[in-house]
Write a protein that holds these residues in place. Structure first.
Motif, PDB file in Angstrom:
ATOM      1  N   LEU A  27      -7.743   5.685   5.854  1.00 30.35           N
ATOM      2  CA  LEU A  27      -6.423   5.328   6.378  1.00 30.35           C
ATOM      3  C   LEU A  27      -6.056   3.916   5.937  1.00 30.35           C
ATOM      4  CD1 LEU A  27      -6.754   6.791   9.972  1.00 30.35           C
ATOM      5  CD2 LEU A  27      -5.538   7.790   8.018  1.00 30.35           C
ATOM      6  N   ALA A  28      -4.813   3.726   5.572  1.00 25.03           N
ATOM      7  CA  ALA A  28      -4.345   2.427   5.078  1.00 25.03           C
ATOM      8  C   ALA A  28      -4.564   1.321   6.107  1.00 25.03           C
ATOM      9  CB  ALA A  28      -2.874   2.516   4.681  1.00 25.03           C
ATOM     10  N   VAL A  29      -4.322   1.620   7.391  1.00 25.40           N
ATOM     11  CA  VAL A  29      -4.446   0.579   8.420  1.00 25.40           C
ATOM     12  C   VAL A  29      -5.888   0.093   8.584  1.00 25.40           C
ATOM     13  CG1 VAL A  29      -2.383   1.300   9.688  1.00 25.40           C
ATOM     14  CG2 VAL A  29      -4.616   2.278  10.294  1.00 25.40           C
TER      15      VAL A  29
ATOM     16  N   THR B 254       0.335  -4.167   8.836  1.00 21.68           N
ATOM     17  CA  THR B 254      -0.927  -4.433   8.164  1.00 21.68           C
ATOM     18  C   THR B 254      -0.664  -5.240   6.907  1.00 21.68           C
ATOM     19  OG1 THR B 254      -2.967  -3.426   7.349  1.00 21.68           O
ATOM     20  CG2 THR B 254      -0.944  -2.285   6.824  1.00 21.68           C
ATOM     21  N   THR B 255      -1.614  -6.069   6.553  1.00 24.35           N
ATOM     22  CA  THR B 255      -1.512  -6.838   5.319  1.00 24.35           C
ATOM     23  C   THR B 255      -2.681  -6.462   4.433  1.00 24.35           C
ATOM     24  OG1 THR B 255      -0.432  -8.671   6.448  1.00 24.35           O
ATOM     25  CG2 THR B 255      -1.410  -9.143   4.296  1.00 24.35           C
ATOM     26  N   ILE B 256      -2.362  -5.966   3.259  1.00 23.66           N
ATOM     27  CA  ILE B 256      -3.360  -5.546   2.286  1.00 23.66           C
ATOM     28  C   ILE B 256      -3.030  -6.232   0.974  1.00 23.66           C
ATOM     29  CG2 ILE B 256      -4.386  -3.593   1.057  1.00 23.66           C
ATOM     30  CD1 ILE B 256      -3.412  -1.779   3.319  1.00 23.66           C
TER      31      ILE B 256
ATOM     32  N   LEU C 203       2.975  -4.843   5.376  1.00 27.26           N
ATOM     33  CA  LEU C 203       3.630  -3.541   5.433  1.00 27.26           C
ATOM     34  C   LEU C 203       3.609  -2.974   6.844  1.00 27.26           C
ATOM     35  CD1 LEU C 203       1.595  -2.198   2.422  1.00 27.26           C
ATOM     36  CD2 LEU C 203       4.044  -2.668   2.327  1.00 27.26           C
ATOM     37  N   ASP C 204       4.674  -2.244   7.180  1.00 28.02           N
ATOM     38  CA  ASP C 204       4.680  -1.442   8.391  1.00 28.02           C
ATOM     39  C   ASP C 204       4.253  -0.046   7.964  1.00 28.02           C
ATOM     40  OD1 ASP C 204       5.573  -3.368  10.270  1.00 28.02           O
ATOM     41  OD2 ASP C 204       7.592  -3.200   9.427  1.00 28.02           O
TER      42      ASP C 204
END
Length: 168
Positions: free
Chosen positions: A62-64, A3-5, A14-15
């Motif tokens: 959730l981060a994703v 994911t890219t944040i 980030l994984d």
């Protein structure tokens, strides 16, 4: 999951374990410990951050879910040498005691003033056709998701009103 944040202006690829909350990503993966883990149930607001300009409880998200989003934590609002106006007002009005809730209060207040400016109504908004008046009841309703266990509420209200240009 990959994911890219963008966090505080910096894109991060980030994984991430799909079960990781945004709060845990900020605190444990990125070392941004300003947002606090209070109740871990979305009831206290200590974990409040801004996602695409909107305040959320990072412990419930959730981060994703935020792939491609812009996240701003308290660390991204200002720095010691260039504080955000809300941070300055909290200092000026002594709107913190233990400081635990302060990052969430500040992030929430910044977004809340944006909501007021945009004309978003709340349960307490008296006139849905005119500008939102930042009355005491309106302010309390809009900040009700952020708890201060030390009871610095009068100072928090003064700080928010100061930034809103309504004096304290």
């Amino acid at each position: 999951m990959r994911t890219t944040i963008t966090v505080n202006g910096e894109a991060r690829a980030l994984d991430v374990d799909p079960r990781t909350t945004l709060l845990d990503l900020l605190r444990e993966t990125l070392g941004l410990t300003g947002a606090k883990k209070g109740c871990d149930h979305g009831q206290c607001g200590a974990c409040t951050v801004l996602v695409n300009g909107v305040r959320i409880n990072a412990c419930l998200s959730l981060a994703v879910m935020h792939d491609g989003d812009e996240v701003v934590s308290i660390e991204g609002l200002g720095a010691p040498d260039r504080l955000h106006p809300m941070q300055q007002a909290f200092l000026k009005h002594d709107a913190f005691q233990c400081g635990y809730c302060t990052p969430g209060q500040i992030c929430s207040a910044v977004a809340m003033l944006g909501e007021v400016e945009a004309g978003w109504p709340s349960q307490e908004t008296a006139d849905l056709n005119g500008p939102v008046a930042l009355t005491g009841a309106e302010l309390r309703e809009r900040m009700s998701g952020n708890i201060c266990r030390c009871s610095a509420y009068p100072q928090i209200v003064d700080a928010i009103r100061d930034v809103a240009g309504e004096g304290a």
